[in-house]
Enzyme design. Structure first.
Site, mmCIF file in Angstrom:
data_model
loop_
_atom_site.group_PDB
_atom_site.id
_atom_site.type_symbol
_atom_site.label_atom_id
_atom_site.label_comp_id
_atom_site.label_asym_id
_atom_site.label_seq_id
_atom_site.Cartn_x
_atom_site.Cartn_y
_atom_site.Cartn_z
ATOM 1 N N TYR A 150 -68.312 42.260 89.616
ATOM 2 C CA TYR A 150 -67.142 43.121 89.367
ATOM 3 C C TYR A 150 -67.170 44.368 90.145
ATOM 4 O O TYR A 150 -68.187 45.005 90.306
ATOM 5 C CB TYR A 150 -67.197 43.402 87.500
ATOM 6 C CG TYR A 150 -65.819 44.389 87.558
ATOM 7 C CD1 TYR A 150 -64.545 44.040 87.636
ATOM 8 C CD2 TYR A 150 -66.185 45.577 86.694
ATOM 9 C CE1 TYR A 150 -63.550 44.850 87.512
ATOM 10 C CE2 TYR A 150 -65.004 46.503 86.294
ATOM 11 C CZ TYR A 150 -63.966 46.268 86.421
ATOM 12 O OH TYR A 150 -62.768 46.982 86.314
ATOM 13 N N TYR A 160 -68.259 50.536 81.138
ATOM 14 C CA TYR A 160 -68.800 49.268 81.648
ATOM 15 C C TYR A 160 -70.516 49.246 81.565
ATOM 16 O O TYR A 160 -70.940 48.328 81.523
ATOM 17 C CB TYR A 160 -68.658 48.927 83.070
ATOM 18 C CG TYR A 160 -68.638 47.651 83.516
ATOM 19 C CD1 TYR A 160 -67.480 46.890 82.859
ATOM 20 C CD2 TYR A 160 -69.592 47.009 84.506
ATOM 21 C CE1 TYR A 160 -67.614 45.398 83.429
ATOM 22 C CE2 TYR A 160 -69.576 45.781 84.915
ATOM 23 C CZ TYR A 160 -68.829 44.926 84.168
ATOM 24 O OH TYR A 160 -68.971 43.275 84.616
#
Length: 278
Positions: A150, A160
């Site tokens: 990602y 995140y």
């Protein structure tokens, strides 16, 4: 549409949990394109998830294993060669989990034991997988190994958390091991950096729905979904990409190339207008 891109190829898919999983979609597409595969996930995930359902659908044997355990990985590769009748042509590593995210620990207040688990599960397991496969000479020359990444490996995305560090390590392992595996065995190693996708793991990231909306507005082609990622993986497993290795490849509708889009700017401007009237 079936192009027989993987006709006669043998593969191992790690991480298919349920129909939301990218690995689930990849497994389906790989078989549609002519491959025979085995499936692997942790024993707990196999018991709690729908992996058995997928195995029945695809006529794929399931090999429960902990991808952080070298002996388990040796079993998966050895048994897969036996079951499929030869060396493996492609592997998907779709494994990622952060105990810190699950426990809502912020990045500036991490539990370091949990941080080590994040790195081991989400990144170091890929190194172990590659090392085991190479030592067993389990991968066919010209084979393809993929892991899912990602863009948070390169840029900061709120919420995140330590998964960003794990993805950065994952991509570094891809380059370092990709050189060795390519030089010695002709095996390709790459990562695919996917759009935010509402998988079971992704749903645990704080603000995931907002992040998906933002990236949808930013990306010229919109977000790539799990089916799009499966198509890309099939191409990367195929002989059409036989000279592509050590790369982090974006499958994100163009998001990674953007600074600000018209749609996102309009939304931002509307938000400013509303805030000044309150």
């Amino acid at each position: 549409m079936n192009h027989n891109l993987l006709k006669g190829k043998r593969g191992i898919i790690f991480g298919a949990l349920n129909e939301q999983s990218i690995a689930w979609k990849v497994a389906e597409r790989a078989v549609e394109e002519g491959a025979t595969i085995t499936l692997s996930n942790t024993p707990v995930a196999v018991r709690m998830g729908d992996t058995n359902k997928l195995g029945e659908k695809l006529n794929a044997e399931i090999l429960p294993a902990d991808a952080t355990n070298v002996e388990d990985l040796e079993m998966v590769f050895s048994k897969s060669i036996e079951i499929l009748g030869g060396k493996i042509d492609f592997v998907l590593h779709s494994i990622g989990m952060s105990p810190n995210v699950r426990k809502k620990r912020t990045y500036d207040d991490l539990d370091y034991d949990l941080f080590n688990k994040t790195l081991d599960i989400s990144a170091i397991s890929f190194h172990k997988m590659l090392q085991v496969a190479r030592k067993l000479d389990a991968i066919q020359r010209g084979g393809s190994i993929l892991a899912l990444s990602y863009i948070a490996a390169q840029r900061v995305f709120y919420g995140y958390n330590d998964m960003a560090d794990a993805k950065a390590l994952l991509e570094s392992i891809t380059r370092s091991f990709g050189y060795i595996y390519g030089r010695d065995k002709g095996v390709r190693v790459n990562t695919i950096s996917q759009s935010p996708t509402m998988t079971t793991a992704g749903s645990g990231v704080k603000g995931m729905s907002d992040l998906m909306d933002f990236s949808e507005r930013m990306a010229p082609l919109g977000n790539a979904d799990a089916d799009d990622c499966a198509d890309y993986c099939v191409v990367m497993f195929s002989d059409l990409t036989r000279k592509v290795t050590m790369q982090n490849l974006y499958n994100d509708g163009g998001f990674s190339g953007m600074g600000m889009s018209l749609r996102a700017m309009k939304q931002y401007s509307n938000g400013l207008d509303e805030s000044t009237t309150e």
